[in-house]
Design a protein around this motif. Structure first.
Motif, PDB file in Angstrom:
ATOM      1  N   THR A  81       0.855  -1.185   0.000  1.00  0.00           N
ATOM      2  CA  THR A  81       0.000   0.000   0.000  1.00  0.00           C
ATOM      3  C   THR A  81       0.892   1.236   0.000  1.00  0.00           C
ATOM      4  N   SER A 104      -4.220  -7.902  -8.185  1.00  0.00           N
ATOM      5  CA  SER A 104      -5.205  -6.816  -8.286  1.00  0.00           C
ATOM      6  C   SER A 104      -4.552  -5.510  -7.872  1.00  0.00           C
ATOM      7  N   GLU A 106      -5.813  -1.385  -6.663  1.00  0.00           N
ATOM      8  CA  GLU A 106      -6.824  -0.388  -6.359  1.00  0.00           C
ATOM      9  C   GLU A 106      -6.166   0.978  -6.248  1.00  0.00           C
ATOM     10  N   ASP A 108      -7.246   4.564  -4.569  1.00  0.00           N
ATOM     11  CA  ASP A 108      -8.227   5.211  -3.693  1.00  0.00           C
ATOM     12  C   ASP A 108      -9.449   4.332  -3.466  1.00  0.00           C
ATOM     13  N   GLY A 109      -9.188   3.018  -3.281  1.00  0.00           N
ATOM     14  CA  GLY A 109     -10.242   2.082  -2.950  1.00  0.00           C
ATOM     15  C   GLY A 109     -11.037   1.564  -4.122  1.00  0.00           C
ATOM     16  N   GLU A 110     -10.772   2.032  -5.328  1.00  0.00           N
ATOM     17  CA  GLU A 110     -11.504   1.597  -6.511  1.00  0.00           C
ATOM     18  C   GLU A 110     -10.616   0.719  -7.382  1.00  0.00           C
ATOM     19  N   PRO A 111     -11.164  -0.363  -7.959  1.00  0.00           N
ATOM     20  CA  PRO A 111     -10.350  -1.229  -8.816  1.00  0.00           C
ATOM     21  C   PRO A 111      -9.769  -0.439  -9.994  1.00  0.00           C
ATOM     22  N   ALA A 112      -8.534  -0.783 -10.356  1.00  0.00           N
ATOM     23  CA  ALA A 112      -7.856  -0.146 -11.476  1.00  0.00           C
ATOM     24  C   ALA A 112      -7.306  -1.221 -12.397  1.00  0.00           C
ATOM     25  N   THR A 113      -7.240  -0.919 -13.661  1.00  0.00           N
ATOM     26  CA  THR A 113      -6.623  -1.854 -14.601  1.00  0.00           C
ATOM     27  C   THR A 113      -5.111  -1.665 -14.554  1.00  0.00           C
ATOM     28  N   PRO A 125      -6.133   4.136 -13.383  1.00  0.00           N
ATOM     29  CA  PRO A 125      -7.314   4.236 -12.507  1.00  0.00           C
ATOM     30  C   PRO A 125      -8.564   4.558 -13.315  1.00  0.00           C
ATOM     31  N   GLU A 126      -9.703   4.277 -12.736  1.00  0.00           N
ATOM     32  CA  GLU A 126     -10.965   4.554 -13.426  1.00  0.00           C
ATOM     33  C   GLU A 126     -11.105   6.035 -13.727  1.00  0.00           C
ATOM     34  N   THR A 138      -3.083   0.340  -3.742  1.00  0.00           N
ATOM     35  CA  THR A 138      -2.960  -0.952  -3.078  1.00  0.00           C
ATOM     36  C   THR A 138      -2.753  -2.027  -4.140  1.00  0.00           C
TER      37      THR A 138
END
Length: 510
Positions: A81, A104, A106, A108-113, A125-126, A138
């Motif tokens: 992290t 995986s 993330e 800011d807590g959102e999944p990212a490719t 990031p999204e 993360t």
């Protein structure tokens, strides 16, 4: 790092730091990349390691979690992290990571490719991340202790577990990071291992939790640290505690079976710390100690607060005691020179190794009667050859492909210590000693450059030293030694016969 011949943050950052990051980033295209553009590796423009580090953000902290399976040939489960402050608008974020499987990511807590490019993990990031914002990344991944093909460093497999040797460019073989010494950060380590093992890392213990046949150890640093100085030891080890100057906690990590044999060496550390404090001022960190690894590395390493040593340096009677003690001083001196005051770029390496070699030699002179003058005269004789082979001390030649530790040549060890000897001759002992204390005081917990050292030397001595440093740091030939007009470079060695040359090269190989 010392080659030895035996057997083989918070949000507030200094303006100085921000400026240096901007200067480095100017050498590359900052990551203002449209999501449709090709994925490419980036870097901060280091002359010797152009793809190390990444522009666009400043890491404040790492939280590293490793789960050791009980074997040093199986991947560790890991979570990294990273909290960072952005310094540009980012559609993508590049991290250095090259030896593990990413499960995986993330932001800011959102999944990212994510994808890879060279030795970079490239994260999309999204939503893009704006300049001047906090960002938390993360990454869930594996960390592979089996050496990467054609690469040195990262995890070191010991007889009973693992340790780390990340200098100069191998931290990203262990965990995703901004793997350049210009970006120091705070670290938290959480290491889980089966019963019977002990884990120790940089900094001080922040808790131990035992559950279901395993134990998790947590350590935190109290000072910022470069990724190349990170250390995690996992093994069937014993941790020995003692007290250094001013109540400093000193802890050593040793193979349990060797604790009695190593104790006579380890008990020397508090006095050695006191000796160094007498030269340059108070020890700069929260703890210190030696990690004795049952492994063959060919070097010792100044990992912050817990220096890595080969066990056999102390258990095999190959070298006299004064020599072994001087190597202990070398790594200890690095805690001030190279760790607390870090290099801004890898071309500033001479400031690390030259100073550590200087105090190694000074200790041998004062404690064992080995004259500094004799060692420096010998170095002067060899200096022109070292410069021809490796470049001047402050402009080292780039390492050969696949041999990035090749920057650790004699020109940045005794060749750089020779520069300090010449400086002491030039400005006098009293001014030189004031300079040393001022250097580690002014730049504590920061990074600094060769130019910073030159300016401070002029300030302390009250003299313009640009001409002096130009020749000694950047000249192809070694300048005359102040106060020693009789010192001459050694004549070039005669070419060896082909068979003898090959044998010599083999003997010198690590």
């Amino acid at each position: 790092m010392r080659l030895t011949p035996h057997r083989t943050r918070p949000r507030t950052r200094s303006c100085h730091r921000r400026t240096s990051a901007a200067l480095l980033a100017s050498a590359v295209s900052v990551c203002l990349v449209a999501a449709s553009a090709p994925v490419v590796p980036l870097g901060v423009g280091d002359r010797l390691f152009p793809y190390l580090g990444n522009p666009g953000y400043d890491v404040a902290s790492y939280d590293l979690s490793f789960t050791y399976p009980g074997s040093n040939s199986e991947p560790l489960r890991a979570v990294t992290t990273i909290d960072a402050w952005t310094t540009a608008d980012l559609d993508r974020v590049n991290l250095d990571f090259a030896h593990g499987t990413v499960h995986s990511v993330e932001v800011d807590g959102e999944p990212a490719t994510f994808s890879t490019a060279g030795e970079d993990l490239v994260i999309t990031p999204e939503d893009s991340v704006s300049d001047g914002k906090w960002m938390r990344i993360t990454v869930r991944h594996t960390s592979d202790p089996v050496p990467a093909k054609g690469r040195d460093g990262g995890w070191v497999r010991t007889a009973d577990g693992l340790a780390m040797a990340n200098q100069a460019d191998a931290a990203h073989l262990v965990f995703p990071c901004n793997d350049h010494p210009s970006d120091k950060a705070m670290f938290t380590f959480r290491v889980t291992a089966p019963d019977g093992h002990t884990a120790v890392a940089n900094g001080l213990s922040a808790g131990v939790d035992t559950s279901r046949g395993s134990t998790t150890w947590t350590y935190r640093t109290q000072h910022p640290m470069a990724t190349e100085l990170a250390q995690v030891s996992i093994g069937r080890s014993t941790v020995l505690h003692r007290t250094g100057p001013h109540g400093l906690p000193v802890r050593d990590v040793v193979p349990t079976r060797d604790r009695e044999a190593l104790e006579p060496w380890l008990e020397k550390t508090p006095e050695q710390i006191a000796w160094m404090e007498g030269k340059v001022g108070r020890y700069p960190f929260e703890t210190y100690g030696l990690l004795m690894a049952d492994a063959s590395t060919g070097f010792q390493l100044e990992t912050q607060t817990l220096s890595l040593f080969e066990r056999e340096l102390f258990t095999e009677p190959v070298h006299p005691a004064w020599y072994v003690e001087s190597i202990m001083i070398h790594e200890l001196a690095h805690q001030w020179f190279g760790d607390s005051v870090g290099p801004r770029t890898w071309s500033d390496l001479w400031l690390n190794e030259g100073h550590a070699t200087w105090y190694e030699a000074l200790y041998a002179e004062e404690q064992a009667g080995k004259p500094m003058r004799d060692r420096m005269k010998a170095a002067y004789g060899a200096s022109d050859r070292w410069r021809a082979a490796g470049g001047p001390p402050a402009a080292p030649k780039a390492p050969e492909p696949g041999r990035k530790t090749g920057i650790f040549r004699p020109n940045v060890y005794d060749g750089a210590a020779l520069v300090l000897y010449a400086l002491r001759q030039e400005i006098g002992r009293a001014a030189f000693e004031r300079l040393e204390r001022a250097w580690v005081g002014r730049y504590k917990d920061r990074t600094a450059t060769t130019e910073d050292f030159v300016r401070l030397a002029a300030e302390i001595s009250g003299r313009d030293l640009d001409g002096f440093f130009q020749g000694w740091l950047y000249g192809e030939k070694t300048p005359p030694m102040p106060g020693h007009p009789d010192w001459k470079p050694a004549a070039p060695a005669k070419p060896a016969e082909p068979g003898k040359a090959a044998a010599s090269a083999g003997a010198a190989a690590r």
